[in-house]
Design a protein around this motif. Sequence first.
Motif, short mmCIF file in Angstrom:
data_model
loop_
_atom_site.label_atom_id
_atom_site.label_comp_id
_atom_site.label_asym_id
_atom_site.label_seq_id
_atom_site.Cartn_x
_atom_site.Cartn_y
_atom_site.Cartn_z
N GLY A 400 28.61 54.22 43.50
CA GLY A 400 28.51 55.58 44.01
C GLY A 400 29.42 55.88 45.17
O GLY A 400 29.59 57.05 45.54
N ALA A 401 30.03 54.86 45.82
CA ALA A 401 30.94 55.09 46.93
C ALA A 401 32.38 55.24 46.47
O ALA A 401 33.27 55.52 47.28
CB ALA A 401 30.84 53.95 47.95
N GLY A 402 32.64 55.04 45.18
CA GLY A 402 33.99 55.26 44.67
C GLY A 402 34.78 54.01 44.37
O GLY A 402 36.00 54.09 44.17
N ALA A 403 34.14 52.81 44.33
CA ALA A 403 34.87 51.60 43.94
C ALA A 403 35.35 51.75 42.50
O ALA A 403 34.68 52.34 41.66
CB ALA A 403 33.99 50.37 44.08
N VAL A 404 36.54 51.21 42.22
CA VAL A 404 37.19 51.43 40.93
C VAL A 404 37.62 50.11 40.32
O VAL A 404 38.14 49.23 41.01
CB VAL A 404 38.43 52.35 41.10
CG1 VAL A 404 39.28 52.39 39.83
CG2 VAL A 404 37.99 53.76 41.48
N ARG A 444 34.84 57.43 51.63
CA ARG A 444 33.75 57.38 50.64
C ARG A 444 33.89 58.56 49.68
O ARG A 444 34.07 59.72 50.09
CB ARG A 444 32.40 57.44 51.35
CG ARG A 444 31.22 57.24 50.43
CD ARG A 444 29.91 57.31 51.20
NE ARG A 444 28.78 57.12 50.31
CZ ARG A 444 28.26 55.93 49.99
NH1 ARG A 444 28.77 54.84 50.50
NH2 ARG A 444 27.22 55.85 49.16
N LEU A 445 33.82 58.28 48.39
CA LEU A 445 33.90 59.32 47.36
C LEU A 445 32.54 59.49 46.69
O LEU A 445 31.64 58.66 46.87
CB LEU A 445 34.96 58.94 46.32
CG LEU A 445 36.38 58.70 46.84
CD1 LEU A 445 37.32 58.35 45.69
CD2 LEU A 445 36.90 59.91 47.60
N ALA A 446 32.41 60.56 45.92
CA ALA A 446 31.15 60.81 45.20
C ALA A 446 31.49 61.12 43.75
O ALA A 446 31.54 62.28 43.33
CB ALA A 446 30.39 61.97 45.84
N THR A 580 36.34 58.29 34.75
CA THR A 580 37.73 57.80 34.70
C THR A 580 38.58 58.46 35.78
O THR A 580 38.44 59.64 36.08
CB THR A 580 38.33 58.06 33.31
OG1 THR A 580 37.48 57.46 32.33
CG2 THR A 580 39.72 57.48 33.19
N VAL A 581 39.48 57.67 36.37
CA VAL A 581 40.29 58.13 37.49
C VAL A 581 41.73 57.66 37.29
O VAL A 581 41.97 56.59 36.70
CB VAL A 581 39.72 57.61 38.84
CG1 VAL A 581 39.74 56.09 38.90
CG2 VAL A 581 40.46 58.20 40.02
N LEU A 582 42.69 58.44 37.77
CA LEU A 582 44.11 58.07 37.72
C LEU A 582 44.42 57.14 38.89
O LEU A 582 44.16 57.47 40.05
CB LEU A 582 44.98 59.32 37.80
CG LEU A 582 46.50 59.09 37.76
CD1 LEU A 582 46.94 58.62 36.39
CD2 LEU A 582 47.24 60.38 38.14
N VAL A 583 45.00 55.97 38.61
CA VAL A 583 45.39 55.00 39.63
C VAL A 583 46.91 54.97 39.68
O VAL A 583 47.56 54.70 38.66
CB VAL A 583 44.84 53.60 39.31
CG1 VAL A 583 45.28 52.60 40.37
CG2 VAL A 583 43.33 53.63 39.18
N SER A 584 47.50 55.26 40.85
CA SER A 584 48.95 55.36 40.98
C SER A 584 49.49 54.36 42.00
O SER A 584 48.89 54.15 43.06
CB SER A 584 49.36 56.78 41.39
OG SER A 584 48.98 57.72 40.40
#
Length: 587
Positions: A400-404, A444-446, A580-584
């Motif tokens: 929930g904190a945004g770990a990827v 921290r992300l949500a 899903t998230v874009l990793v650059s």
Amino acid sequence: MMRLIALAVMIVLGLTRTLHAQSGEAPVWVQIEAQPSLAEATERARDYAARLADVNGFDLGTGWYGVALGPYAPSDAAQVLRVYRAEGLIPRDSYIAESSAYRRQFWPVGANVLDRGVIAPPEGTAPQVPDAPDTATVAEPASPPAPADETPQEARASERLLSEAERRGLQTALQWAGHYNAAIDGQFGRGTRSSMAAWQAANAHEVTGILTTAQRNELMGQYNAVLDGLGLEPLRETATGIEILIPKEVVAFSRYEPPFAHFDAKGEIDALVLLISQEGDRDTLHGLYDIMQTLEIVPLNGPRQKSDRDFSLVGQNATRISETHVSLEGGRIKGFTLVWPAGDEERRERLVAEMRRSFTRIDGVLDAAAGADAAQQIDLVSGLRIRKPRLSRSGFFVDGAGAVVTTSEAVQSCSRITLDEDYEATVTAEDSGRGIAILRPSQRLAPSRIAQFSPVPPRLQSEVAVAGYPFEDALNAPTMTFGTLAELRGLRGEEEISRLDLAPLPGDAGGPVIDASGNVLGMLLPRAGGAQQLPEDVSFALAGGAIAEVMRRAGLTAATGSETAGLDAYDITSRGQGMTVLVSCWD
């Protein structure tokens, strides 16, 4: 003093030394050093050039950069090597090299001497001819200091006519020459007088501590010699409402693309000048500050400063340095940017100082419609290319904190890693053998969804989907690619690898592999390179158990899903896109 001697030697050699056409003798070089980076090699070349003549820097074509003296005839090169080694001016392992060892020249900036033939060796390195044995040698008396062109009283009188700016300029020049280290205040006190005396002694003038008119001109000529050849001239740009000195031998006006007037390189120096002019307020100023940091001409590294009335940006990398100064006055935003090759720092700093000193606002502001007929491209802003990541891959949120979780391919040799190009992230765990990395965002992300790993073993030939960014950063949302689970092992029997009957694109790597219940079965791996090419619809995924193990090492717990019933394609797509998230990866 050493700096002035080196400058004088370079000027004299540049004016008086002639090329020697020694038939049958190809030019050679005295290679004195090699460095593994362009920045280090440029710094070493600059250091040697302060002490020695004929210093050049070349790309060796092997990832290394060489510093060499020359080009000389072979016999002259051998003598230079011997003398400089004996005097400790160059390393003991210096050696003679042929021109074929060198590629592009990087020092001096803009020079290309590989094909210009040999030159005479520096004075003092030529072989000594012994005196005839019957000739008496009488030592020549030392030359007396040059007589002053004005008496001290006359020099003081002419000095009193100097403006404060001129007095500050003399102190600046004395500081540059290495003789003055006090405040630049335009006051000629004891410290300034001592530095003037030191400069006079270093330049073989009568030491009085008061510079004559001719000596002041000589000092300023030395100081400004670094700007020779740039064609520094005033420009009155009525379209932008700016007056400024620009290097007219280096750049020429190209076009208007608001808020910029472009002055592009016209010669060998890869430079760029932008004049910045637009109407606006504090929000406009801050918006411009943000936009400029996305441009390719402004490298990521360098100091930045922003206030309600102005901002400055310096960006530098191994090839260029960009400096921008902008201010807001009376509802008008004006400033300039200079982009200059790296490795020519003294000249660049002097040029920026002259441009800042001369920058003047005049009536007018650049029309927002100027250059409206210019071709538009999505990756350009006002004709300037937006900085793009070197590589983008997919990833998915696992807490929930945004770990990827993502593929380790996405985080190799990056100066910066971002999530969705907006949030900085760092690698907290990596298993290169398995091809997986764990990232944590700097804030921290949500996330709207996090991965729920499948509670039951996957079934062969069941339907699966991969969520990802197949076209890397070209689209602003993930897409879904559907296929089937073909095998629970890799082609060589690897138990942590599953084989998929699915045709993803490179940008999909690192994305979640999702089963029919919306749970995560694994992470899509990049396609292997090499000579062996597999069919396009053969791809592989790292199993969920291996992902959970790497997550535990990073202090994370893999969440287990509770869904076992099948979902329709819409719900699977919603879950996949939400996690899903874009990793650059950025240079």
